[in-house]
Structure formats: structure tokens, C-alpha cells
Design an enzyme around this catalytic site. Structure first.
Site, PDB file in Angstrom:
ATOM      1  N   ASP A  91       0.776  -1.228   0.000  1.00 25.04           N
ATOM      2  CA  ASP A  91       0.000   0.000   0.000  1.00 25.04           C
ATOM      3  C   ASP A  91       0.811   1.285   0.000  1.00 25.04           C
ATOM      4  O   ASP A  91       0.255   2.340  -0.289  1.00 25.04           O
ATOM      5  CB  ASP A  91      -0.981   0.023   1.151  1.00 25.04           C
ATOM      6  CG  ASP A  91      -0.282  -0.194   2.483  1.00 25.04           C
ATOM      7  OD1 ASP A  91       0.958  -0.295   2.503  1.00 25.04           O
ATOM      8  OD2 ASP A  91      -0.983  -0.244   3.502  1.00 25.04           O
ATOM      9  N   ARG A  99      -3.383   4.412   7.680  1.00 28.80           N
ATOM     10  CA  ARG A  99      -3.928   4.244   6.341  1.00 28.80           C
ATOM     11  C   ARG A  99      -5.152   5.123   6.141  1.00 28.80           C
ATOM     12  O   ARG A  99      -5.522   5.899   6.998  1.00 28.80           O
ATOM     13  CB  ARG A  99      -4.299   2.776   6.126  1.00 28.80           C
ATOM     14  CG  ARG A  99      -3.118   1.854   6.271  1.00 28.80           C
ATOM     15  CD  ARG A  99      -3.482   0.442   5.913  1.00 28.80           C
ATOM     16  NE  ARG A  99      -4.183   0.437   4.623  1.00 28.80           N
ATOM     17  CZ  ARG A  99      -4.370  -0.648   3.888  1.00 28.80           C
ATOM     18  NH1 ARG A  99      -3.917  -1.803   4.298  1.00 28.80           N
ATOM     19  NH2 ARG A  99      -5.020  -0.578   2.741  1.00 28.80           N
ATOM     20  N   TYR A 156       2.894  -3.636  11.640  1.00 27.05           N
ATOM     21  CA  TYR A 156       3.867  -4.706  11.394  1.00 27.05           C
ATOM     22  C   TYR A 156       4.431  -5.084  12.754  1.00 27.05           C
ATOM     23  O   TYR A 156       5.001  -4.227  13.457  1.00 27.05           O
ATOM     24  CB  TYR A 156       4.991  -4.236  10.481  1.00 27.05           C
ATOM     25  CG  TYR A 156       4.562  -4.050   9.043  1.00 27.05           C
ATOM     26  CD1 TYR A 156       4.459  -5.143   8.187  1.00 27.05           C
ATOM     27  CD2 TYR A 156       4.269  -2.793   8.544  1.00 27.05           C
ATOM     28  CE1 TYR A 156       4.077  -4.983   6.868  1.00 27.05           C
ATOM     29  CE2 TYR A 156       3.879  -2.620   7.225  1.00 27.05           C
ATOM     30  CZ  TYR A 156       3.784  -3.725   6.389  1.00 27.05           C
ATOM     31  OH  TYR A 156       3.406  -3.560   5.093  1.00 27.05           O
ATOM     32  N   PRO A 181       8.011  -6.659   3.379  1.00 32.23           N
ATOM     33  CA  PRO A 181       7.094  -5.610   2.927  1.00 32.23           C
ATOM     34  C   PRO A 181       7.191  -4.308   3.727  1.00 32.23           C
ATOM     35  O   PRO A 181       6.690  -3.280   3.267  1.00 32.23           O
ATOM     36  CB  PRO A 181       5.722  -6.260   3.129  1.00 32.23           C
ATOM     37  CG  PRO A 181       5.906  -7.236   4.229  1.00 32.23           C
ATOM     38  CD  PRO A 181       7.321  -7.714   4.144  1.00 32.23           C
TER      39      PRO A 181
END
Lengths: 712, 712
Positions: free
Chosen positions: B103, B331, B339, B415
Site C-alpha cells: 500500500d 492508512r 507490522y 514488505p
């Protein structure tokens, strides 16, 4: 029960129902309609059928019926969509796009589009107009560039004036209405209103549907305007130019073999007539436009020019010595719009020009003469029309605060200054939320009177602006200072500069009412936020994540009032105490915030409180330094991180310096009430909670626990 | 003729056709396919039918076949759409949206989106990440905020890093591809490749379709990934996490009752394998990923947090004293991605963790421990997964410059740094135009070699970055300077700051090739435009209308090379002479401009010349001061008003000061060649026309009069 036998109610039907202009007749409309009644937008479709001659037309109720789906009507529909109102919008034509038409967008219109969520689309597609070049004859009679001025006054708005085809703007509205109404509001095309009655016994109550409108659903053939009257392959706009006769539109309908489709009857709480200069709604109400036409005739052409004129991509005002004037408006793609004075065409004894004489060749011939010694040609013409300059304002903007007129229905003028579409949209941007909030029971019904007082004033200013501007632009330039009949180019430039402020749409200053409360002290608390004018925008940072926002971006068109708390220096103990005192009142059981909000709705549903403080962002913490009511907690989704902002420097987008620009004291701050349309409604000190409470007491309904809120 | 009997060609079929990795077998594929041949995108649909066992599969030709419709594949398809290439894009899954997934969007990715035309959509919807807060244990072992740094280095780009759901980004691509390909390129879902062969006899010619791929059209059931393996109602990403076995995907397909739908055979000039970390295409070619996994296991959760942690809307790197590390990525909406280091989960002897032990409760429990003494809870979880940190790079990126691998197919890593999607998209942003221009006959085929040299270098840097960053982030914070096993928080911050430059995507510097020519003198002519790096952006004004543009906005991804003429001070007679000399060569019959442009195409179809001069805008005139070749005349639409720009102050958007920022001399200027992907390719003096000519001679085909040009 009302029965409709003719299309236009203003012949026999009007005589029957509307004896006196401004006073609607009382017609015995039953509260219990005898047809199949469906409530709410969209539901009328379920009753669609062709009614035989003997079956009564279908009936239904709707909160708001909008007549006309041009920019004014679409803006009204957008408000209904954003506020969750049951509404319908009809238009007698079956297609939305016309070439040509209005295309200039003011700064204020872009700010409004941004509040609805689509300014970016317009900004991206449009041609941006940056500079105006003035061309005037020198002493040798040959035109030359005499001045350059910025097209938009510098620093006025975060947007500048742009130009974009009206069809695209209507597309943005349609997409926006679809999105926010979940598809329940759709423009119904090919639908013609045929009669309108107002039940006066109901106009002053909250119950019932006082306005009844009969609708005819036309066939496709009937609702298609004949745009190419001259037989040319280039679309022209003469069919809606001011040079056509008043009854052209009736002709348009009457020429069709009007055995038509089905008819229906709609009972509405409110009807908004956004149906253009020859408004059917206005004629139903018996209202007039007042004003005059001048004998100046202008032609308009949208072409891709082939020219050596150096400023063809600038907005230009060209005064030739003897051949008339020309305005150049560069558009998207390689199109350019030319407004061309037609000195060789003059009105006849009746005051009207013979439109059969006006052809593209005649118009373009005039343009070539004006712009010489430069060459001007074209291969492609997108659209053309001609009009006679006239300025008129409606006598009344509303009947019983139940039927309203907006846009060209209440003001007509010349198109050159790019004002028409803007002022029309701003009419319904003023009206729409008022009707929506009253229909929902959130606001008091008497706020509806402010529509006419606020917008008729603007319409009159528009007419005066247009009159002055048109006269100066149509006049022959003065040869020298002794040439009293000619127009001084210095005077013209001065008028242009002053006109630019009006033309931005940002000089609007609404008068005192129960929606605008101008206290004496307000000016000294926030010099940059005059009560009655739109809330100006500067960048501030979100306290929680540091993101810069133009503050106006937080004033979305969602029907909510806002309280903007300029909290000042929250790190100062005295100020912190003042903020806490203010917040404890705000959080109290008798505060407007709780009293105006339905008990089952989030606390920010009717009035949203936004904070801007002036301490350093990194020295303050959202949860620690600001009372909960400024960032309310919701049990499923946690704290609200989007209500507290700080006047501080950003990493990437500079420093908005909002306190300085708003003229607010960085230590003590102030409190500002803002209307749903972004106009500053009240300014006071943090200690004047009573004044703030009184403001909302004057316009909101308190204790409406049953009101349905569109979710925020 | 090739016949396919199994899904995965890498068992028996691979042995047959690809004996040696890197060297494809020669298979006797006829140039005249014996089935119904359809040419061009979309046309394959006309031959859609269920083939009975006995009928040969349908065959067709296509210029470019893209395997995989994730971000890398979609970026490749976007290039094909913008360049007018006949292309197909297939994906074995039948749905595009997954919750979660990558993202973060780098500055460079946004610049690329802008060149395609949809950066504004991403910018509007995304969460903007402004600041990174570092949280570390104090001497008491309790975490506290130790640092704030800007998330994007200030001044690096006109964009800053943002976060948006991958599903939305794919939506923007799909809309863009649809628009620019006129609907001829559509993702074909539920289509599985089953064998791939390369006809080596054709790989070095311009004729024919050397790559043959067999495709199986799956039923809906077969192509639906089983996303909720655990039976939980929350979607998880374990099915594509690095913790799953290599053969999971084969399982996914094999579990279906694969009597499937029809099969077909596609002959392609080029095949782009964008099919993820377990790339089928890569396995067909027999290529490997090289690298290691570490034993760090991390969990990922997308939740709406209920917390008193003050920086939950900031990007945070939290090192707890003993409980591991946590990264917070705020977000869109109220979602936050966490994470979370799972210290309690370790790999077994085979090097893999037991994924059955990993649950949302286990992951969230770890997060709560790390973030204490703050409270953290949630009601809503959008998605979760877990992964094992590993870094691998592909041994080869291409076979015969006919089949290419891109994205996760050639590099995998952790990621957390938000690089994966970006680097993957940038792979095909590098590759797509090269393939398109070679397929069209505009560019020389040997430019295709630069894909591997340019992008393998970037992949290796990515792996090094990720390795360094992951190690520092997974490590226990040092207790004091004597704690050699712990990670110094100063070192970590320093790595973060350095990593930010890499993470912006703007440090990429492509090496010398026939597409990148680094002359010694180039640096001194334009210090701000290093050859090999992307063309930085500053604001300039359009000479014809005064509108400010970020110069990069004029470098659209339309497949054109560009020559940027920094014309210097055009009002100086000597400089004007130099500009005229340059332009007369540019306009000459032997110039690359004419030789590379098909005779029937507009002169700016292959190479567009853009000018930036440094004189005052109001003292210069487009038509008078600039040679025609800089603003070409078109007989139907007139002069081109969008090619000449000026480095001057704007009314509303400040002064870009482009000459100063690009480091170009304001008097004498310079000339810059720019690749279609915005990388600076060559810099020279106006007098060095020979050098410029030589540059294009090195990469373009001259004299291709028959080339079809996609209209500009």
C-alpha cells in the site's frame, strides 16, 4: 383533486389557480391522494405506466421537486443528495449536452465544487485563464496591446478562474449526485410540468405536501430541442439566444404531436424552479423579470483559430477604433471563444434584431475587421450564436417560501463576463441546504426567507456590474481626452480591475438575518473573517498526523453548521482554562450541540466543532491538551483524529500563517460559527458562549429527537 | 505444432522444451498457425468457444502478452495502451481485490502515475504520511518518543509518500488502460498459462512471433483463491505469505476438478512475466531467485485501533526493550497497519515457521506487549497475515530479450519498507516503452538489453536496503553504548534517514548504455539534471498563456522521447543566433527528428521538442522570437501553443526558478535528451548538435516510413 388538461397552466389554468401574482390560489387538494401514492425518490418509477384517458394519473409525494437540470438545478440536487433528502429533478429536454453555452468558472464556484468533492476534475480538464490583455487603438488607429492584468486578483482564493464546457460541469454534478444519493436521485429527462398549485392552508405547517405539480412524460421526439435551425452542420445556440421570441419554447413543445406518454401528479413540500430565462415555474407564479434590453447585438463563436494574433491564448479585450469590440476567451483543447460586437446589426422598431440575418459568416467577418491588421481564420467552428444585451431581475424569488426561483429564472444578463452559470449555481448553493435542513426538521422554517434577501441583492449587483461593463465594452474607444462620447481606456481598465473582484464571486456579503449575526465586536476579533462573507482558506496542519490542509477543505458541503474554535495558545495556562471553560459548556446538556442533535445521532451530526490552535504542533498532544469534546470518542472506531488543527509550518507546503491571515489573536483566539455554505455567520470571544448559543437558538430547532440524520 | 496436455509445463513439458536454464529449446512452431488466427487485442474474443477434445485449440497472434495483472503487469499494460500496441494481459485469478496487500506509494511512483494521468486520484484518496516518529526504551525500559523526522525528504519531489489500498491503485490502472486503449486491452481473468516455448530461429528478426504460450481458460471456481484458510471471518493473506510452501499455488489449481474450459495458443512477439514471487514464467525459463531467509517472523494486521498511544496517526518505528519491534502505518479511513515482530515464533529445522500457530490473537498479543504502557485494542480487523523476512533476486531478468520477468518474479523482500509494489511497477515502467517502441519499429531492438542491466542493479540495491533495514529493525535496542549485541538507536535513525532517499525511488541512476550517454561535460551544463536519473520537476510558465506547469507534467508517458531545449536568454543576439542555428539543424532533412518520424506523421510523433527560455515572458513573443520548429504549425489547427515555456514568476504559484534549480546557465542554456520514462539520457551544448544526433542514432531506427504512429 386537480385535473390537468393542457400543457401550459398559464393560459386557462393559470387564470383559474393564480389570480394575483404573488398570491397562490387555494385549491382543494386532498391530503390523502387517491392514486397509488409512493413516497420518496425513485419510488415513483415503480408506478410508471401509461395511463389511459380514464384512469387517474399516478400520484406521489416527494420532499423536494427540482424543475430544470441545468447548473442551478443540479446544484440544488447535489445538496439534496449530500443531505439525504428525498428529491426528484426533472428536465423537459432529453439530452444534457449542448455545445457552446456558459463556460467560465469563478473562484467561488471552484471553492463550492471542492466542498462537494469535484473541483479537482474541473481544475484538471479546464483551460486556466491567467492573464487579461487589453488591446486598444494607438494614435494611428491600429490596435496594440496596452495592458496586462492578472485574470484573477492575486491572493484572493486558492483557485483561479478557469474555462470549461458546461457539458463537463453537468457531468461532474451528475456523477456527484449519483454517488451521494446512492443513485436515488437521477435526472428524469423528457418530463414537462403542466400545472402547479400551492395549498395555502399548509404552507405554514411542518406536515403535508403543500405544492402540487402535474407532470407529462414526453416522447423522445418531443423532448429533443431543434438546435440546428439554420440547417448548418455547425450547432448554433440561437434557439435559446435572447434574440428568439418568448414563445419559442412553447412552439418547441406544441409542434410535437402531443398525445405524449403518461402523466402524473407530484405533491411536494418544496419546489425549486431552476428552469431558465423563460422559466415555466416563474410564469406559473405570475412573477416577472424587470429590466431592459440595450440595442447592442453580439455574436459568439467557438472556433479553432488560425491566426498570427499574439495573444490568442490569453483572455483579451480588444477595442478597435471603428469596427467594434472583441473578447477572446481561450478554452480547453485548441478552442477559442470569441464574443464579437455586431455593429452592422441593429434592433427593429420592436426592439428586436432580425435573427435570420445573423450567420457565422456575418459574425466572423466582424471579428476579422476588429482584429486587423492581424490575420484570423478557422477551419473548425464548434458552435455559434448571437444575443442582444439585456439585464433583468425577478420581482420575487419565492412564493410562500414553498416555491423558489433560481438562476436565469430570476436574473438575465449578457454572457461575456462569465457570470451567468456561476451566479445561478450560487443561488441554489445558498438555497439548497436551507430547504434540506428545514425539510429534515433541523433548522427553523423562517430561515427560508433569507434566500430572497440574500440572493436578490446579489442579482442586482450582477445586473449593475453587467450594465456598467457592457456599456464600456460596447462603446467606441475615446480618440483622446477631449472625445467625450468615446470610452476612456483608463476608465475601462479601472472597471475591469474593480469588476474582477465582483467576478470572482468572493465579494458577496450577506446581510443581517437569523443566519447572519453581525456583532460590533466581531470585526476586531477576526479581521480576515468578515461576518456575512465566505470563510477564506489558509493552510493548517492536522494535529494528529501533521498533514497540511487548506482549512476550507474541512468545510465540506454535508449540511452541517460548524463552530471553528480558534483555541489560541493552548500552552498558556490562562488560555487553557478559557478553552476548558468553553468546552465544558459545549459538552453540557443545555448546549445547542446536544439540543440540536437527535439523541441517537453522533454529536457532530448537526454542528461540527473544529479547532485551530496556535501553539507549536510538536509541543502539544491531541489527547492530553484538548478536551474530549473537540475530538469525540466513538466506541467502535476510537478517537476522532480529524477535528483539531494547528497553525504551524509544514514540511513540504510552507506555512499558512492562518492566525495572522484570519486576523485572530494568537494568544486568546476567538470562536466563529460557519453556515453549511461556508459563510461566516457569527464571531465572538471564547467567553461569549451565550452569544453562540443564541445564534443557534435563532436558526436551529432544538429537541428534535426524531430527526433522521444522514450518517456522518 | 505445440500440444498441451498438462497445466504446468515445468514437469514433463519443461524437460522437453527448456533443457538448460537461460537457453530455450527450439520447437518447430510453424509461422502459419493452423488454427483460426486472429490478430490484435480483443479479436481473440471472437474465437471464444469451448473446444472439444478433438478440435485443435484456437490460435492467434499478439505483439505483447502480459502474464499477471498485479501492479507490475498493469503498468506494462498501461504502456501498451498509451503507445497503441496490440497486447493482452491475463491473470489466473478471477477477482482483482484483496484486502491488505502492499500500500505504500513512493514519490517516484506518484510521478509515474502523473505521467500516465492518475496521480491525482491516488493523491486525493490516500492517507498522506508526513512524519516518522521513533519510539525507543528509555533508561527505565519504558518506550518514549525519541525523534521525529519527515517521512519524505523535503524538496525531493512535488509528491510525498502516501498510503493507499492496492485494490484502488489497480482500479486506477484499469480505468487508465481502458481509456487509452479504447477498451481493446482488458484484463482477461481466470486464464492460466500452461506452456511456453521460444523459437530461437526468430528471436533476432523483426518478423514473426517467436514466443508461443498455451492458455487454459478456467471456470470461476477454479480461479478463485481460497483467501480464508483459517475459517475466520477476517480475510487473511496467509495464502500468499512467504510462510506458505512453494507448491501452495499448484495446490490451489490442482484441487479444482480441472476439466476446465477451452484452451488456446497465443503467438507473441514479447511475453512479460509479471506473475509474482512464485512466477510460472520464471519457472518455465528455468531461472531462479537467489538469496536467503532470516529467522525473523513478522505479523501484519490492518485494524481500526482503539488506543491512547499518541502517534497512532503517524508512521512509527517502535523498538521495545524486550518484546520486539512494531511499525505503525496509518492508512486511509481510520485504518492502521501494524507490522509486529513475533519473537515467540521461530522457524523449524527446515527454516520455516509453523503457520498453523499464527493467529490474529497471537499477533495482536505481541503488539500489545510492545506498545505498553499504552493501551491498544480493536473491534474491527480488515485483514491480517504473517511472513518470514527473506531477500532474493532473480538470476536472469530476460530470455533472448523476448520473454521478460518483472516485479516479485525477480525480487522478493520484506514488505515493511513499502518498496515492493513500487519497485515492481518501476520495473515495467522501465520495460514497457522499450518493448512498445521496438514492437513498433521505432527503436532499435538492442535497447531491450538495458532492461536487465538497469533493473537488476535496482533490485540488488533494494535487497541490500531491505537487509540492512530489517536487521536493524528486528534487533533488540542497545541498552547503552557498551551493549554491542543491541542495535544503537542512533545507527537505526541514521539508516532510516539514508533509507528515505532510496525509499523515495529517486536515487535510481541508470548506467551507461545506448539509452544513457554520460559525457564528461554534461555535469557542468546542468548540475540539477544528472544523466541516468529522472528529470526533476520545477515550475515554468507556458509562454503563450502564462499558465504555470510543473515541467514534469509536460513529460507524459506517451512513448515519445523528448529534447528539452534550454534556450537561455533569447533576447541576447548571440544566443538568439545559437538558438536559430540549432533549430535550422533540427529542421533539416537529415536530422533525427525527420529521419525517425514516419513521413505521414506529425513531426512531434517520435521525439517532441520542448523549450524553456530564461528571458522575461512579457518581453518575448512566441511567434516572433522562437523558430517555427519549436511550435510547429498544423494546417487545420494552427500553431502549437504548448511547447515553449519560460522560467519566470507566476501570478499565483510563485517562481519555479528552473534554470537555477536545474543548474543551467541562464544566458547560454543547454540541450537535454529525455527518455520516454523521464530519465535524463544526454546533456550537451546547443552547438553539439552532432552529439544529440548521435544519441538518437544509437537507439532509434531511422527511415521507417511505414511505422504506424499512435496519434498525438
Amino acid at each position: 383533486m386537480l385535473r390537468v388538461s393542457k400543457y401550459f397552466g398559464f393560459t386557462k389554468d393559470r387564470a383559474q389557480h393564480h389570480d394575483i401574482p404573488g398570491k397562490a390560489s387555494v385549491t382543494p387538494v386532498s391530503d390523502e391522494p387517491n392514486g397509488p401514492v409512493a413516497d420518496g425518490p425513485g419510488s415513483h418509477r415503480s408506478s410508471q405506466r401509461h395511463t389511459a384517458v380514464d384512469t387517474p394519473p399516478a400520484e406521489s409525494n416527494v420532499d423536494v421537486l427540482i424543475i430544470g437540470a441545468g447548473p442551478a438545478g443540479l446544484m440544488a440536487a447535489a445538496w439534496m443528495a449530500h443531505c439525504g433528502i428525498k428529491a426528484r429533478i426533472i428536465d423537459k429536454r432529453n439530452s444534457k449536452i449542448f455545445s457552446g453555452q456558459a463556460d467560465g468558472l469563478q473562484c467561488r464556484s471552484l471553492e463550492i465544487f471542492d466542498s462537494l468533492g469535484f473541483a479537482d476534475r474541473a481544475w484538471k480538464e479546464a483551460n486556466h485563464m491567467i492573464e487579461i490583455c487589453m488591446w486598444n487603438p494607438g494614435s494611428d488607429g491600429v490596435i496594440r496591446r496596452s495592458d496586462r492584468i492578472p485574470d484573477t486578483i492575486v491572493g484572493l482564493s486558492r483557485f483561479q478562474q478557469i474555462v470549461l464546457h458546461q457539458g463537463r460541469i453537468e457531468r461532474f454534478f451528475l456523477d456527484n449526485i449519483k454517488k451521494y444519493s446512492n443513485d436515488t436521485i437521477q435526472v428524469e429527462r423528457g418530463v414537462l410540468p403542466s400545472s402547479l398549485t400551492i395549498d395555502e392552508s399548509k404552507v405554514d405547517t411542518d406536515e403535508g405536501y403543500p405544492v402540487t405539480v402535474s407532470l407529462q412524460h414526453l416522447s423522445e421526439e418531443e423532448s429533443t430541442p431543434k438546435q440546428q435551425i439554420s440547417g448548418s452542420k455547425v450547432p448554433d445556440g440561437l434557439f435559446r439566444s435572447s434574440l428568439t421570441q418568448e414563445d419559442d419554447e412553447a412552439d418547441l413543445i406544441n409542434t410535437s404531436k402531443s398525445r405524449a406518454g403518461r402523466s402524473e401528479v407530484v405533491h411536494a413540500k418544496y419546489v425549486l424552479g431552476c428552469d431558465g430565462a423563460r422559466s415555466w415555474t416563474r410564469r406559473q407564479l405570475g412573477f416577472e423579470l424587470e429590466g431592459d434590453s440595450t440595442d447592442h447585438i453580439w455574436g459568439v463563436m467557438d472556433i479553432i483559430p488560425l491566426t498570427d494574433f499574439p495573444d490568442i491564448r490569453m483572455r483579451c479585450a480588444i477595442h478597435s477604433a471603428d469596427n467594434g469590440s472583441l473578447m477572446v476567451i481561450p478554452r480547453e483543447n485548441k478552442l477559442v471563444r470569441l464574443y464579437i460586437q455586431l455593429k452592422e446589426v441593429t434592433p427593429d422598431a420592436s426592439g428586436r434584431a432580425d435573427r435570420s440575418k445573423i450567420t457565422p459568416d456575418l459574425i466572423f467577418g466582424a471579428a476579422k475587421k476588429i482584429i486587423q491588421p492581424y490575420n484570423l481564420d478557422y477551419e473548425y467552428c464548434d458552435w455559434w450564436t448571437a444575443y442582444q444585451i439585456g439585464q433583468r431581475v425577478g420581482t420575487n424569488f419565492s412564493s410562500h417560501n414553498r416555491v423558489f426561483l433560481a438562476g436565469d429564472a430570476v436574473h438575465t444578463h449578457s454572457p461575456k463576463a462569465g457570470q451567468g452559470m456561476n451566479v445561478s449555481m450560487q443561488d441554489t448553493f445558498n438555497l439548497g441546504w436551507k430547504v434540506a435542513l428545514v425539510a429534515k426538521g433541523i433548522a427553523k422554517r423562517d430561515i427560508l426567507s433569507t434566500y430572497e434577501t440574500e440572493r436578490r441583492q446579489v442579482a442586482q449587483e450582477l445586473i449593475q456590474f453587467d450594465h456598467r461593463f457592457s456599456r464600456l465594452f460596447s462603446g467606441r474607444p475615446a480618440k483622446d481626452v477631449m472625445d467625450a462620447e468615446g470610452v476612456s481606456m483608463e476608465v475601462f481598465k479601472d472597471a475591469f480591475l474593480k469588476g474582477n473582484m465582483f467576478a470572482s464571486g468572493l465579494s458577496v456579503d450577506y446581510a443581517e438575518s437569523n443566519l447572519i449575526v453581525k456583532q460590533n465586536s466581531a470585526g476586531s476579533l477576526a479581521k480576515g473573517l468578515p461576518v456575512g462573507m465566505r470563510f477564506n482558506s489558509f493552510k493548517v496542519l492536522n494535529q494528529a498526523d501533521g498533514r497540511p490542509w487548506h482549512f476550507q477543505e474541512r468545510l465540506k458541503a454535508d449540511g452541517r453548521f460548524r463552530v471553528v474554535l480558534f483555541a489560541g495558545n493552548i500552552l498558556d495556562p490562562d488560555q487553557k482554562e478559557r478553552v476548558q471553560a468553553f468546552c465544558s459548556k459545549l459538552d453540557g446538556p443545555d448546549c445547542f450541540l446536544r439540543k440540536a442533535t437527535p439523541s441517537d445521532a453522533p454529536i457532530d451530526s448537526v454542528v461540527e466543532v473544529l479547532t485551530i490552535h496556535s501553539s507549536k504542533r510538536t509541543e502539544t498532544e491531541l489527547l492530553q491538551d484538548f478536551p474530549d469534546i473537540l475530538h469525540p470518542f466513538e466506541e467502535h472506531t476510537g478517537w476522532d483524529y480529524n477535528k483539531v488543527f494547528v497553525d504551524d509550518e509544514s514540511y513540504h507546503e510552507g506555512f499558512g500563517d492562518a492566525y495572522t491571515n484570519y486576523g485572530v489573536d494568537k494568544e486568546r483566539g476567538c470562536v466563529v460559527a460557519v453556515r453549511p455554505d461556508q459563510y461566516v455567520a457569527w464571531v465572538g470571544e471564547l467567553q461569549d458562549f451565550g452569544g453562540l448559543q443564541q445564534y443557534f437558538d435563532g436558526c436551529l430547532e432544538f429537541g428534535n429527537t426524531g430527526v433522521k440524520i444522514n450518517g456522518h
